[in-house]
Design an enzyme around this catalytic site. Sequence first.
Site, PDB file in Angstrom:
ATOM      1  N   THR A  67       0.886  -1.161   0.000  1.00 47.24           N
ATOM      2  CA  THR A  67       0.000   0.000   0.000  1.00 47.24           C
ATOM      3  C   THR A  67       0.919   1.204   0.000  1.00 47.24           C
ATOM      4  O   THR A  67       2.097   1.064   0.343  1.00 47.24           O
ATOM      5  CB  THR A  67      -0.864   0.063   1.254  1.00 47.24           C
ATOM      6  OG1 THR A  67       0.005   0.133   2.374  1.00 47.24           O
ATOM      7  CG2 THR A  67      -1.752  -1.170   1.390  1.00 47.24           C
ATOM      8  N   THR A  68       0.562   2.364  -0.263  1.00 45.34           N
ATOM      9  CA  THR A  68      -0.631   3.028  -0.731  1.00 45.34           C
ATOM     10  C   THR A  68      -0.240   3.797  -1.989  1.00 45.34           C
ATOM     11  O   THR A  68       0.872   4.355  -2.032  1.00 45.34           O
ATOM     12  CB  THR A  68      -1.119   4.015   0.362  1.00 45.34           C
ATOM     13  OG1 THR A  68      -1.477   3.273   1.526  1.00 45.34           O
ATOM     14  CG2 THR A  68      -2.306   4.834  -0.104  1.00 45.34           C
TER      15      THR A  68
END
Length: 299
Positions: A67-68
Site C-alpha cells: 500500500t498506498t
Amino acid sequence: MGDRSGFAPSQPAAPWPVAAVPAAYLRPGTGSFTEFLAAAEPHLLPQRPIDPYSGPAGSGPDVPHATTIVAVTCADGVVMAGDRRATMGNIIAQRDIEKVFLADSHSAIGIAGTAGLAVEMVRLFKLELEHYEKIEGVRLSLDGKANRLATMIRNNLGAALQGLAVVPLFAGVEDSFGSRGTAPMPATGPGRIFSYDVAGGKYEEHDYFAVGSGSVFARSALKKRYRPGADLATAVRYTVEALYDAADDDSATGGPDLTRRIFPVVVAVTTTGAVRWSDEAVGAVADAVVTGRMQNPGG
C-alpha cells in the site's frame, strides 16, 4: 527401401534454428501476449488458475502486501506516487519496495495488494504492451491499455477470492502517435486515471484517486489540497503530502524515511513522456513537507 528398424522414413528435419523453435512460437496469433503465453507456456503465467472454492474466502497465506498509491492530474498530465512499505500482518516486510512503475512511454501503473503477484502482473502488463506494438505495428490507445489491464485482473479472480488480491492504479496520457500508427498527431492530454476492483471492473477517476489501506486518508488529504490545473511540481507536492497524511494514520503506509533516505516513488506522465523522478528530487520535496509539518502538523 524400408528402414530395417521398422520405423517409417521421417520427413527431413527443418534446418536449425527453425527446428529448435516450438511450433506455438511460429503460428500467427492475436496481439495479446497473455493469450500467447497461455497457449505456448501456461506455466509461466503468474495468474495460474486457483480453485476459488478450495478454501474459505480471504484465507490466503500470510505474504507481503503493498500500500498506498495516489495519482493526481495536473496541467501537464498526471502524477502517480507510492510509499515504500510492504507489510506482512503486523510486521514490516520491506521498507523500500517499489510500487509505482513505468508501464510504457506514456503511462504508469501502481500496485496495491499481494506484492509478489502484483509485481509479476506489472511485468506481464509491460510485455503485453510491447508485444501488441510489435505484432500489430501500432500502439494501444490509453483506453486499450486500461482494458488490457482489466482483463489481467479478472484472470486473477480465483486468487483474489483466496485473499491474494491485486488492485492496481493506472494513469497516463494519450501519446502523440496515438493508436493510428506513426503519423504524428497533436498530443491530446490531459492525464487520465483508472482504478479497478478485484473482479476486473474498470473505473475512470477524475482529478485524483488513491488505492490501498491508506487510501481513505490520502484521498481526504487530496480533497483538501487539490486544485485543478496545478503545475507539475505542485502536483508532486500534493502526492507526497497525501502519502504523509496516509502514513500518519495507517500503519501499513510508510512515510518519508529521513534517516534511511527512503522516499516515495514518483512518476510524472506528460505528453512528452513518462519520467520517474530521482530520489534526490523527491527527497527535496519530502524534506520540505516534513519541515512544513513541524511548524504546522495539520498541513
